[in-house]
Structures are given as C-alpha cells and as structure tokens.
Write a protein that holds these residues in place. Structure first.
Motif, short mmCIF file in Angstrom:
data_model
loop_
_atom_site.label_atom_id
_atom_site.label_comp_id
_atom_site.label_asym_id
_atom_site.label_seq_id
_atom_site.Cartn_x
_atom_site.Cartn_y
_atom_site.Cartn_z
N TRP A 90 -23.68 -83.03 -33.70
CA TRP A 90 -24.92 -82.42 -34.59
C TRP A 90 -26.14 -82.27 -33.70
O TRP A 90 -26.74 -81.18 -34.35
CB TRP A 90 -25.11 -83.25 -36.01
CG TRP A 90 -23.92 -83.27 -36.89
CD1 TRP A 90 -22.60 -83.19 -36.51
CD2 TRP A 90 -23.95 -83.82 -38.15
NE1 TRP A 90 -21.78 -83.09 -37.68
CE2 TRP A 90 -22.72 -83.60 -38.83
CE3 TRP A 90 -25.17 -84.16 -38.86
CZ2 TRP A 90 -22.33 -83.83 -40.15
CZ3 TRP A 90 -24.80 -84.47 -40.25
CH2 TRP A 90 -23.60 -84.37 -40.79
N GLY A 95 -28.81 -77.38 -39.97
CA GLY A 95 -27.86 -77.66 -41.04
C GLY A 95 -27.01 -76.65 -41.47
O GLY A 95 -25.65 -76.85 -41.77
N ALA A 99 -22.72 -77.11 -41.25
CA ALA A 99 -21.85 -76.97 -42.36
C ALA A 99 -20.77 -76.00 -42.11
O ALA A 99 -19.64 -76.37 -42.62
CB ALA A 99 -22.77 -76.27 -43.61
N TRP A 106 -20.36 -82.65 -43.46
CA TRP A 106 -21.70 -82.11 -44.06
C TRP A 106 -21.66 -82.35 -45.45
O TRP A 106 -22.84 -82.84 -45.99
CB TRP A 106 -21.80 -80.81 -43.52
CG TRP A 106 -23.19 -80.16 -44.15
CD1 TRP A 106 -23.15 -78.99 -45.31
CD2 TRP A 106 -24.42 -80.22 -43.56
NE1 TRP A 106 -24.55 -78.83 -45.35
CE2 TRP A 106 -25.46 -79.65 -44.65
CE3 TRP A 106 -25.03 -81.13 -42.84
CZ2 TRP A 106 -26.85 -79.52 -44.33
CZ3 TRP A 106 -26.52 -81.23 -42.55
CH2 TRP A 106 -27.23 -80.32 -43.39
#
Length: 203
Positions: A90, A95, A99, A106
């Motif tokens: 990550w 984000g 995802a 996530w």
C-alpha cells in the motif's frame, strides 16, 4: 516519583498527507508550509514541562521534533517502536488506488481495520504489540513529561488501547498533523489524559 505525561505528537504535514497517500515508512520531507505547524507546536510544548524528547525514526517525525530539541537543549532520542506502520504494497498509493488493487483488504480496512494483516502489511495488532511493549518499559521510570513525535496510526492505536477498546474506536479518532494528545501513568496503568489538547490546524 512524580507522575509524568506521555505527550503524543503527530508529525507536521507532508505532501503525501495532503494527497491522501499512504506513506508508511517512506522517509519523505515536510510540506513547504510545515514550518508554521512546527513552530507553533514547539512553542506550545516548550511550556508544558517536557523533560525528554523521543522520535520515530521516520524523517518527517525527526524534522518535526528538532525545533523542540534545540529550544529546550534536550537530546533527541530515536525510538523504533514509534515508527509508522509498515504498509507493504500500500506504500505510496492513495486510498482510491488501494481500493482498486486490493478491494477485499481495503473494504475490511474500512470496516474492521484490526483484521487487516497480510504479507508485508504490518497491521494494527502488530503495531499495538510493539508500541505497548515499549510503554511497559516506561511504566516504572516515567518522571516529567516525555514528548513523543510519531504518526497517526501509532497515536490512534495507543489512545484506543489505553481506553481499553483495542482498536475498536480506531476510526472514531481524529489525529491532525501536529496534534498533541497525552497519556498518564497512574501507578497501575496508562490512562488517556487528553485528546488533541493542542492542534494548529484547528486554530
């Protein structure tokens, strides 16, 4: 023995923070406007009886702590237990990107973050073990206030743990850049004394 406080200070803002990027243990610099955050936080902390200054090994935390170290003439100690969570794959992603590439992990991170741990992703349970292990070494020796410059994840984990909530209230806590929260040792355990008692972003 006097009862000191552990002042938990999130580092000053970085470009990654502003872009909502999960920086993990990347050694990024502070944002160009971070000087004001650092100066205001240093001014605040210089007036609360800090006797010791400890920092995460990440550059952004060290840079945030140097002003206080210089002002008070105290050694800046590096403590690896205060390092940011290892984000593994990550690291360096937003984000939205995470995802798309890790949808299952996530979604779980958004719903129950304590259950996320895979590969090189450290996870909250492991963070809790290392930071609370370090706390226990302080329990019988803390005198005066200790300023700990660290990261959002570490601070939220410590506050949650001290409240007896594990990581269950992790998502309910807001820890802004240069926000100062604190714990106190009362002889039998660590207790939450304050949450965001000082936070430049709120001024």
């Amino acid at each position: 023995m006097s009862m000191g406080r552990l002042l938990l200070v999130r580092h000053a803002p970085t470009d990654a923070n502003r872009a909502s990027i999960y920086a993990g243990r990347v050694d990024d610099d502070l944002a160009v406007d971070a000087t004001d955050f650092v100066e205001r936080t240093t001014d605040y902390l210089s007036g609360v009886g800090v006797a010791r200054i400890v920092s995460s090994p990440q550059r952004r935390a060290i840079l945030s702590a140097r002003g206080l170290s210089t002002m008070l003439g105290l050694e800046l100690e590096i403590e690896h237990a205060l390092a940011e969570m290892e984000m593994g794959p990550w690291t360096g992603r937003t984000g939205a990107e995470i995802a798309l590439q890790f949808p299952r992990e996530w979604n779980l991170w958004r719903e129950d973050p304590r259950r996320v741990a895979f590969g090189q992703f450290e996870g909250l349970a492991a963070v809790e073990r290392r930071v609370t292990g370090w706390l226990q070494t302080l329990s019988m020796t803390v005198e005066g206030n200790i300023a700990c410059f660290t990261h959002e994840t570490v601070i939220k984990v410590l506050l949650s743990w001290s409240l007896g909530a594990g990581s269950r209230c992790y998502r309910s806590l807001i820890v802004p850049n240069c926000g100062v929260s604190s714990l106190v040792w009362d002889g039998s355990g660590w207790r939450v004394f304050s949450v965001n008692e000082f936070a430049p972003i709120l001024k």
